[in-house]
Design a protein around this motif. Structure first.
Motif, mmCIF file in Angstrom:
data_model
loop_
_atom_site.group_PDB
_atom_site.id
_atom_site.type_symbol
_atom_site.label_atom_id
_atom_site.label_comp_id
_atom_site.label_asym_id
_atom_site.label_seq_id
_atom_site.Cartn_x
_atom_site.Cartn_y
_atom_site.Cartn_z
ATOM 1 N N GLN A 84 28.007 45.466 33.839
ATOM 2 C CA GLN A 84 27.481 45.363 35.198
ATOM 3 C C GLN A 84 28.188 44.279 36.019
ATOM 4 O O GLN A 84 27.921 44.143 37.216
ATOM 5 N N ILE A 85 29.066 43.519 35.394
ATOM 6 C CA ILE A 85 29.755 42.437 36.102
ATOM 7 C C ILE A 85 31.069 42.959 36.674
ATOM 8 O O ILE A 85 31.941 43.421 35.924
ATOM 9 N N PRO A 86 31.250 42.921 37.996
ATOM 10 C CA PRO A 86 32.509 43.379 38.590
ATOM 11 C C PRO A 86 33.661 42.474 38.160
ATOM 12 O O PRO A 86 33.551 41.243 38.214
ATOM 13 N N THR A 87 34.748 43.076 37.720
ATOM 14 C CA THR A 87 35.894 42.294 37.265
ATOM 15 C C THR A 87 37.182 42.859 37.835
ATOM 16 O O THR A 87 37.290 44.045 38.141
ATOM 17 N N VAL A 88 38.162 41.981 37.962
ATOM 18 C CA VAL A 88 39.516 42.345 38.372
ATOM 19 C C VAL A 88 40.442 41.930 37.241
ATOM 20 O O VAL A 88 40.346 40.807 36.738
ATOM 21 N N VAL A 89 41.328 42.821 36.833
ATOM 22 C CA VAL A 89 42.303 42.512 35.793
ATOM 23 C C VAL A 89 43.562 41.969 36.458
ATOM 24 O O VAL A 89 44.149 42.623 37.324
ATOM 25 N N GLY A 90 43.946 40.758 36.077
ATOM 26 C CA GLY A 90 45.146 40.180 36.667
ATOM 27 C C GLY A 90 45.247 38.699 36.391
ATOM 28 O O GLY A 90 44.397 38.095 35.732
ATOM 29 N N ASP A 91 46.305 38.106 36.912
ATOM 30 C CA ASP A 91 46.570 36.685 36.767
ATOM 31 C C ASP A 91 45.589 35.911 37.649
ATOM 32 O O ASP A 91 45.499 36.147 38.857
ATOM 33 N N MET A 92 44.868 34.972 37.054
ATOM 34 C CA MET A 92 43.833 34.263 37.809
ATOM 35 C C MET A 92 44.403 33.442 38.953
ATOM 36 O O MET A 92 43.679 33.126 39.910
ATOM 37 N N ALA A 93 45.686 33.095 38.912
ATOM 38 C CA ALA A 93 46.277 32.333 40.008
ATOM 39 C C ALA A 93 46.378 33.149 41.280
ATOM 40 O O ALA A 93 46.507 32.592 42.372
ATOM 41 N N ASP A 94 46.313 34.458 41.148
ATOM 42 C CA ASP A 94 46.416 35.321 42.318
ATOM 43 C C ASP A 94 45.064 35.658 42.930
ATOM 44 O O ASP A 94 44.993 36.111 44.071
ATOM 45 N N VAL A 95 43.971 35.437 42.192
ATOM 46 C CA VAL A 95 42.607 35.626 42.670
ATOM 47 C C VAL A 95 42.501 36.919 43.474
ATOM 48 O O VAL A 95 42.392 36.905 44.694
ATOM 49 N N GLY A 96 42.550 38.061 42.785
ATOM 50 C CA GLY A 96 42.536 39.353 43.454
ATOM 51 C C GLY A 96 41.171 39.801 43.894
ATOM 52 O O GLY A 96 40.754 40.918 43.587
ATOM 53 N N VAL A 97 40.436 38.946 44.579
ATOM 54 C CA VAL A 97 39.114 39.259 45.118
ATOM 55 C C VAL A 97 39.045 38.705 46.538
ATOM 56 O O VAL A 97 39.865 37.888 46.940
ATOM 57 N N GLU A 98 38.034 39.139 47.280
ATOM 58 C CA GLU A 98 37.941 38.737 48.677
ATOM 59 C C GLU A 98 36.900 37.659 48.943
ATOM 60 O O GLU A 98 37.069 36.822 49.811
ATOM 61 N N GLY A 99 35.766 37.694 48.230
ATOM 62 C CA GLY A 99 34.737 36.713 48.507
ATOM 63 C C GLY A 99 33.970 37.047 49.780
ATOM 64 O O GLY A 99 33.974 38.196 50.223
ATOM 65 N N PRO A 100 33.326 36.073 50.427
ATOM 66 C CA PRO A 100 33.331 34.660 50.018
ATOM 67 C C PRO A 100 32.358 34.379 48.879
ATOM 68 O O PRO A 100 31.388 35.103 48.690
ATOM 69 N N PHE A 101 32.642 33.289 48.132
ATOM 70 C CA PHE A 101 31.817 32.873 47.010
ATOM 71 C C PHE A 101 31.277 31.467 47.268
ATOM 72 O O PHE A 101 31.984 30.600 47.790
ATOM 73 N N ARG A 102 30.033 31.262 46.858
ATOM 74 C CA ARG A 102 29.456 29.922 46.957
ATOM 75 C C ARG A 102 29.983 29.011 45.859
ATOM 76 O O ARG A 102 30.000 27.785 46.006
ATOM 77 N N LEU A 103 30.403 29.610 44.759
ATOM 78 C CA LEU A 103 30.861 28.827 43.615
ATOM 79 C C LEU A 103 31.964 29.598 42.896
ATOM 80 O O LEU A 103 31.852 30.806 42.687
ATOM 81 N N ALA A 104 33.018 28.904 42.532
ATOM 82 C CA ALA A 104 34.036 29.418 41.607
ATOM 83 C C ALA A 104 34.174 28.397 40.486
ATOM 84 O O ALA A 104 33.998 27.196 40.704
ATOM 85 N N TYR A 105 34.477 28.869 39.297
ATOM 86 C CA TYR A 105 34.593 27.925 38.185
ATOM 87 C C TYR A 105 35.625 28.391 37.175
ATOM 88 O O TYR A 105 35.920 29.572 37.045
ATOM 89 N N LEU A 106 36.173 27.391 36.463
ATOM 90 C CA LEU A 106 37.230 27.617 35.473
ATOM 91 C C LEU A 106 36.996 26.605 34.362
ATOM 92 O O LEU A 106 37.175 25.401 34.569
ATOM 93 N N VAL A 107 36.574 27.077 33.192
ATOM 94 C CA VAL A 107 36.101 26.181 32.138
ATOM 95 C C VAL A 107 36.993 26.258 30.898
ATOM 96 O O VAL A 107 37.965 27.020 30.847
ATOM 97 N N PHE A 108 36.643 25.424 29.897
ATOM 98 C CA PHE A 108 37.306 25.436 28.581
ATOM 99 C C PHE A 108 38.816 25.186 28.671
ATOM 100 O O PHE A 108 39.612 25.841 27.983
ATOM 101 N N ASN A 109 39.255 24.260 29.547
ATOM 102 C CA ASN A 109 40.667 23.865 29.664
ATOM 103 C C ASN A 109 41.579 24.971 30.199
ATOM 104 O O ASN A 109 42.806 24.840 30.132
ATOM 105 N N THR A 110 41.012 26.028 30.743
ATOM 106 C CA THR A 110 41.822 27.208 31.038
ATOM 107 C C THR A 110 42.776 26.999 32.205
ATOM 108 O O THR A 110 43.761 27.734 32.331
#
Length: 243
Positions: A84-110
């Protein structure tokens, strides 16, 4: 394809054991992020197998994800609620989504899985693009300690059984702030390689990438429990906001 060039290679090699015991408990991160989400929606970069995203979704937040590895996403989708979670397959540096988002996060040293300084900067610029006004970007990374880089090469014995031996070898490139790690298993079926690379950065360098992207540091802690960050802290949780 080199592990330093292919953002999906980590997932293809490591997905099968990614949820195995011994990995960090996601619960403190979930509590921290839920407090900042402000009702959502939220974006997880490198969503992986959903260890953080699924508990956040269970709290009623709308969670979206980006992931370079189809293998990781397959594991998440097989979990309750994962499909049920919408996902985009790709390099996270390109952020292939439009938003807007109240929060973005990147955990575990990624963040450090992006092994080029410019790609790390790209990630901050693109996250800033999809955050709503006042939105937050949270990252978790270790603090590099060069006292531990006591040699350009390090060898560790990881496991020895009657049937196999696993060793881990590191090679550091200090000027590039990069290392490559190879986990090597010898068994009856031959030699098995699992490469992994990182480009590490110190907190002040990460702050500068954020500043250039139009984000400002508003909070920094030593861990998810909001312990104070000090010169002796080995990791940091940093919160950046749009200006």
């Amino acid at each position: 394809m080199s592990v330093l060039d292919d953002p999906g290679l980590f997932g293809r090699l490591w997905a099968a054991g990614y949820d195995s015991p011994g990995n960090p408990d996601p619960a403190p991160a979930v509590d921290f992020l839920a407090d900042l989400a402000d009702g959502g929606p939220v974006l997880e970069l490198a969503i992986g197998t959903g260890r953080v995203a699924l508990p956040l979704a269970e709290r009623g937040l709308s969670v979206h994800g980006i992931e370079a590895s189809e293998e990781m996403l397959a594991l998440m989708r097989a979990k309750p609620g994962g499909d049920q979670i919408p996902t985009v397959v790709g390099d996270m540096a390109d952020v292939g989504v439009e938003g807007p988002f109240r929060l973005a996060y990147l955990v575990f040293n990624t963040l450090f899985n992006l092994v080029d300084a410019e790609r790390q900067a790209d990630l901050f610029r693109n996250v800033a693009r999809v955050l709503s006004p006042g939105g937050a970007f949270v990252i978790e990374t270790f603090v590099p300690d060069e006292r531990g880089f006591d040699a350009d090469e390090q060898i560790q014995v990881r496991e020895v059984t009657e049937d196999s031996v696993t060793i881990r070898v590191h090679r550091y490139d200090r000027p590039a702030q990069r290392f490559i790690r190879q986990t090597i298993t010898f068994d009856d079926n031959g030699v098995h390689l699992k490469p992994f690379g990182m480009r590490y950065a110190w907190p002040h360098q990460i702050d500068e990438m954020a500043r250039q992207a139009g984000l400002a540091l508003t909070e920094r802690y030593a861990d998810w429990h909001r312990q104070p960050f000090t010169a002796e802290s080995q990791s940091h949780i940093s919160v950046y906001r749009t200006r």
